[in-house]
Scaffold this active site. Sequence first.
Site, PDB file in Angstrom:
ATOM      1  N   ASP A  29      29.070  60.187  -7.352  1.00  0.00           N
ATOM      2  CA  ASP A  29      28.333  59.020  -6.730  1.00  0.00           C
ATOM      3  C   ASP A  29      26.730  59.019  -7.081  1.00  0.00           C
ATOM      4  OD1 ASP A  29      30.408  59.754  -5.311  1.00  0.00           O
ATOM      5  OD2 ASP A  29      29.029  60.119  -3.164  1.00  0.00           O
TER       6      ASP A  29
ATOM      7  N   HIS B  42      27.690  64.690  -8.224  1.00  0.00           N
ATOM      8  CA  HIS B  42      27.074  63.136  -8.815  1.00  0.00           C
ATOM      9  C   HIS B  42      26.039  62.384 -10.024  1.00  0.00           C
ATOM     10  CE1 HIS B  42      26.677  64.000  -4.254  1.00  0.00           C
ATOM     11  NE2 HIS B  42      25.707  63.010  -3.937  1.00  0.00           N
TER      12      HIS B  42
ATOM     13  N   HIS C 153      29.817  52.209  -2.766  1.00  0.00           N
ATOM     14  CA  HIS C 153      28.456  53.168  -2.047  1.00  0.00           C
ATOM     15  C   HIS C 153      27.125  52.718  -1.976  1.00  0.00           C
ATOM     16  CE1 HIS C 153      27.523  57.371  -1.163  1.00  0.00           C
ATOM     17  NE2 HIS C 153      26.511  57.382  -2.125  1.00  0.00           N
TER      18      HIS C 153
HETATM   19 ZN   LIG Z   1      25.271  58.805  -2.036  1.00  0.00          ZN
END
Ligand SMILES: [Zn+2]
Length: 286
Positions: free
Chosen positions: A107, A254, A157
């Site tokens: 992400d 991430h 996102h």
């Molecule tokens: Zn995020």
Amino acid sequence: MPTQGTHRRLLRRAAAGCAAVLSLALVCACGTTHAGSSAASAVRPSASASASSSPSASDSPSAHPTAHPAPAPATTAAAPPLAAGAPESSIVYSTATGGRTVALSFDDGPGPATPKILDLLAQYHAKATFCEIGPQAAADPAIVQRIRAAGHRLCDHTVHHPQPMHTLSHDKQTYEIDAAKDMIVKAGGPGTEVSWFRAPGGDFSADNRQIAVQDDLRPLGWTVDTRDWARPGVDKILATAQRQLHPGGVILMHDGGGDRSQTVAALAELLPWLVQQGYTFDFPAS
Ligand SMILES: [Zn+2]
């Protein structure tokens, strides 16, 4: 394609009233704490242990320069599913094929760590899903194209990574999802597909899930929260992934939102461990 766009807008308008009612019902039924609800357990029985800790904390404002300063709510990837008849808006918590497979997801990128993560994935012939922030994709189309060329897949996102997201107006949430998708598609070039939507902090609601579905995006949750965003140390990131993972799970890490050197180092150990454990790499269900 104006015809398709018009059709999509009409569909969205028609569904907006219904989604608003559903959203209201969820607030009334659950207050502000959806995490750990029985409904959530029913959706992802193997993930109940991570439901309470994952979504809100993992997307803390400190981890995201573009994030809204308000703290994330406890609602989240544990949000109950929509009523029967809308299965495509239920949150995905599993790989596409099941069995001894795993779906890696990253992400908040693309960012400086993305090329290193792509190098590692290539080394282990692993596939992953990248949940990208629209403007970051727009700022670095070459890396989005590299992600595509390597056979990885893309996820929306949002534009601004708003937290909490579900409190925004319907129109603002629509913009966050629609515009981010457009930016990612434009960055990726012709033929780019974006298959999922992941709400910042896992703050899914009936409203934003319905918006996503109307954009042909499936809401994407996770079952393993490595909490790498908090930089707890390479060993801890690795241990968390190893402890929480069950076959068919979705791992959250991430590639953006700050210094991701711990994530890269942990991934370098996680990938060979997964191979050693007999896992093969898959995409989330769609
Ligand atoms: Zn995020």
